[in-house]
Design a protein around this motif. Structure first.
Motif, PDB file in Angstrom:
ATOM      1  N   LEU A 195       0.822  -1.212   0.000  1.00  0.00           N
ATOM      2  CA  LEU A 195       0.000   0.000   0.000  1.00  0.00           C
ATOM      3  C   LEU A 195       0.855   1.260   0.000  1.00  0.00           C
ATOM      4  O   LEU A 195       0.443   2.300  -0.528  1.00  0.00           O
ATOM      5  CB  LEU A 195      -0.940   0.003   1.204  1.00  0.00           C
ATOM      6  N   ALA A 196       2.049   1.178   0.575  1.00  0.00           N
ATOM      7  CA  ALA A 196       2.964   2.324   0.535  1.00  0.00           C
ATOM      8  C   ALA A 196       3.401   2.601  -0.908  1.00  0.00           C
ATOM      9  O   ALA A 196       3.449   3.756  -1.351  1.00  0.00           O
ATOM     10  CB  ALA A 196       4.186   2.060   1.409  1.00  0.00           C
ATOM     11  N   ILE A 197       3.707   1.547  -1.656  1.00  0.00           N
ATOM     12  CA  ILE A 197       4.058   1.713  -3.074  1.00  0.00           C
ATOM     13  C   ILE A 197       2.871   2.290  -3.839  1.00  0.00           C
ATOM     14  O   ILE A 197       3.026   3.173  -4.687  1.00  0.00           O
ATOM     15  CB  ILE A 197       4.492   0.370  -3.694  1.00  0.00           C
ATOM     16  N   LEU A 198       1.670   1.804  -3.528  1.00  0.00           N
ATOM     17  CA  LEU A 198       0.462   2.297  -4.187  1.00  0.00           C
ATOM     18  C   LEU A 198       0.310   3.801  -3.977  1.00  0.00           C
ATOM     19  O   LEU A 198      -0.001   4.543  -4.909  1.00  0.00           O
ATOM     20  CB  LEU A 198      -0.757   1.563  -3.644  1.00  0.00           C
ATOM     21  N   ALA A 199       0.560   4.275  -2.763  1.00  0.00           N
ATOM     22  CA  ALA A 199       0.456   5.705  -2.479  1.00  0.00           C
ATOM     23  C   ALA A 199       1.450   6.509  -3.307  1.00  0.00           C
ATOM     24  O   ALA A 199       1.135   7.591  -3.805  1.00  0.00           O
ATOM     25  CB  ALA A 199       0.681   5.961  -0.985  1.00  0.00           C
ATOM     26  N   THR A 200       2.651   5.974  -3.497  1.00  0.00           N
ATOM     27  CA  THR A 200       3.642   6.696  -4.306  1.00  0.00           C
ATOM     28  C   THR A 200       3.262   6.689  -5.780  1.00  0.00           C
ATOM     29  O   THR A 200       3.511   7.670  -6.491  1.00  0.00           O
ATOM     30  CB  THR A 200       5.054   6.100  -4.147  1.00  0.00           C
ATOM     31  N   LEU A 201       2.650   5.604  -6.254  1.00  0.00           N
ATOM     32  CA  LEU A 201       2.249   5.552  -7.664  1.00  0.00           C
ATOM     33  C   LEU A 201       1.222   6.629  -7.977  1.00  0.00           C
ATOM     34  O   LEU A 201       1.237   7.218  -9.064  1.00  0.00           O
ATOM     35  CB  LEU A 201       1.694   4.168  -8.011  1.00  0.00           C
TER      36      LEU A 201
END
Length: 442
Positions: free
Chosen positions: A199-205
């Protein structure tokens, strides 16, 4: 003007293209998302890796779309790509989604965020923020109604200015920060949860989104087969360096738990710590410039797709009108009016989240288009010339891009199922519009 005389001016070079990419991607996300990404990742090392991996997935997408754009160097971006790859119906739904949902929602949300920060900075009551947002959209649209070299120059200028607060945060954090940038963990867990690296990667995307808007300007870029890929790739590399650099600098300047607790106040705190109250105000000005540049970049790119669809006869004819400056004036102001309506009537956060989910559906299909185009080349025995950009490390890079798109879509489906359903309803509303114009144009 007659349809045959409608012709946009090819006057944008590679540096303008790079500025559009940087300007449309770097808005408020890198400044305001630090606490959320860090808390979700669970620690500074994982948080920094999330920003880096999100950037690499975005770069894979940029490299993949660059190959498609190099082969199809026309105004309209992924609307044209989808049409060429999958036919008129898929192309129309792509364009419809951008015209009716993505473009006005993103423009409205950026203008709303800008107006809130503007009002806060100047001490204006928050009840005035809708009016400030509308005035901002009107001014940016008026600027883009002039020769595209003016809007392009403004994009270059705002992009240059927005890099100043980024550089300040990076330099202070690295050279004067006293915290340990790596190895810290977040002690307090809130409702967002902690330790969910995905979910952290998703937020950056979501923070990296916006780079594909440059493809809408394919008909106005000089030598687009060569310059469009250059602008996308180099623009994204600069964005990745900026995002990872700012993140490292902030982690070095403040303890992890304080970053999470401060939330959107992180950049002001770091700047004030470094340069006093003046530094905080300068950072605020830098962020305002960053957001106005983002708004300009989106207004520069989005209406070109509306124009392209009108040229194709699948939207009202008036939308293909251009003015004496060779700008798509009707498409510009129609997009602006839709955005202004949303500023007054809609929740910008929810709309922008829905818009980003929907656009990733079409990103995924566009990424798959590289395999379709290469298969056609093999079947027909076509050898590409030296000017055609090819995604490196094929098929690895396109597969990473597709994997990233699926990651966004699946995680959003799990996290916000009702929003996904509503977004599909908005897309489906384009189906009767498509068949109306099919019948009308017979």
């Amino acid at each position: 003007m007659e349809a045959g005389k409608n012709e946009l001016r090819r006057s944008m070079g590679v540096w303008t293209g790079i500025s559009v990419v940087i300007g449309t991607v770097i808005g408020s996300g890198i400044f305001f998302k630090q606490g959320q990404v860090l808390e979700t990742a669970g620690g500074t090392t994982a948080g920094l890796m999330a920003w880096l991996i999100g950037g690499l997935i975005t770069l894979a997408g940029g490299l993949t779309v660059s190959e498609v754009g190099s082969r199809i160097p026309e105004t309209g971006g992924i609307y044209i790509y989808m049409k060429k790859l999958y036919g008129g119906f898929a192309g129309f739904l792509t364009g419809w989604t951008q015209v009716a949902i993505y473009a006005p929602a993103i423009i409205a949300s950026v203008a709303a965020y800008f107006s809130q920060l503007f009002a806060n900075f100047f001490g204006i009551p928050m009840t005035w923020t809708p009016l400030i947002g509308i005035i901002t959209v009107v001014l940016i649209t008026a600027l883009n109604s002039l020769d595209n070299r003016i809007a392009g120059a403004f994009q270059v200028a705002t992009t240059s200015i927005k890099l100043i607060p980024i550089a300040a945060l990076v330099i202070f954090g690295i050279f004067f920060g006293k915290a340990d940038a790596l190895g810290q963990t977040v002690a307090h867990v809130t409702s967002t949860g902690s330790g969910n690296f995905g979910l952290a990667i998703l937020a950056t995307l979501f923070a990296y989104d916006g780079w594909a808007t440059l493809a809408n300007l394919g008909g106005e870029i000089k030598n687009p087969s060569k310059n469009l890929p250059k602008a996308i790739v180099f623009g994204l590399l600069i964005v990745i360096l900026a995002y990872v650099g700012v993140t490292y600098g902030i982690y070095q300047a403040l303890p992890a738990n304080k970053i999470v607790a401060l939330g959107s106040e992180v950049p002001y705190t770091v700047a004030t710590q470094a340069f006093g109250q003046l530094g905080g105000k300068l950072i605020a000005i830098g962020i305002l410039v960053s957001m106005i540049g983002t708004l300009n970049g989106k207004m520069l790119a989005f209406p070109r797709m509306v124009y392209a669809m009108a040229e194709e006869g699948v939207l009202p004819r008036y939308l293909k009108r251009i003015n004496q400056a060779k700008e798509p004036i009707a498409a510009l102001w129609t997009t602006a009016v839709l955005a202004m309506i949303l500023i007054v009537l809609s929740g910008a956060d929810w709309l922008s989240d829905m818009a980003v989910f929907v656009i990733w559906l079409f990103y995924a299909a566009t990424f798959c288009g590289v395999f379709i185009l290469r298969a056609k080349d093999r079947k027909q025995g076509i050898t590409l010339d030296a000017n055609t950009f090819k995604a490196p490390l094929y098929p690895l890079v396109p597969l990473v891009a597709i994997g990233g798109a699926l990651f966004v879509l699946i995680n959003t489906l799990i996290a916000s199922f009702s929003m996904v359903l509503i977004s599909f309803v908005f897309v489906a509303l384009g189906i009767p519009v498509y068949y109306y114009y099919q019948f009308k144009n017979k």
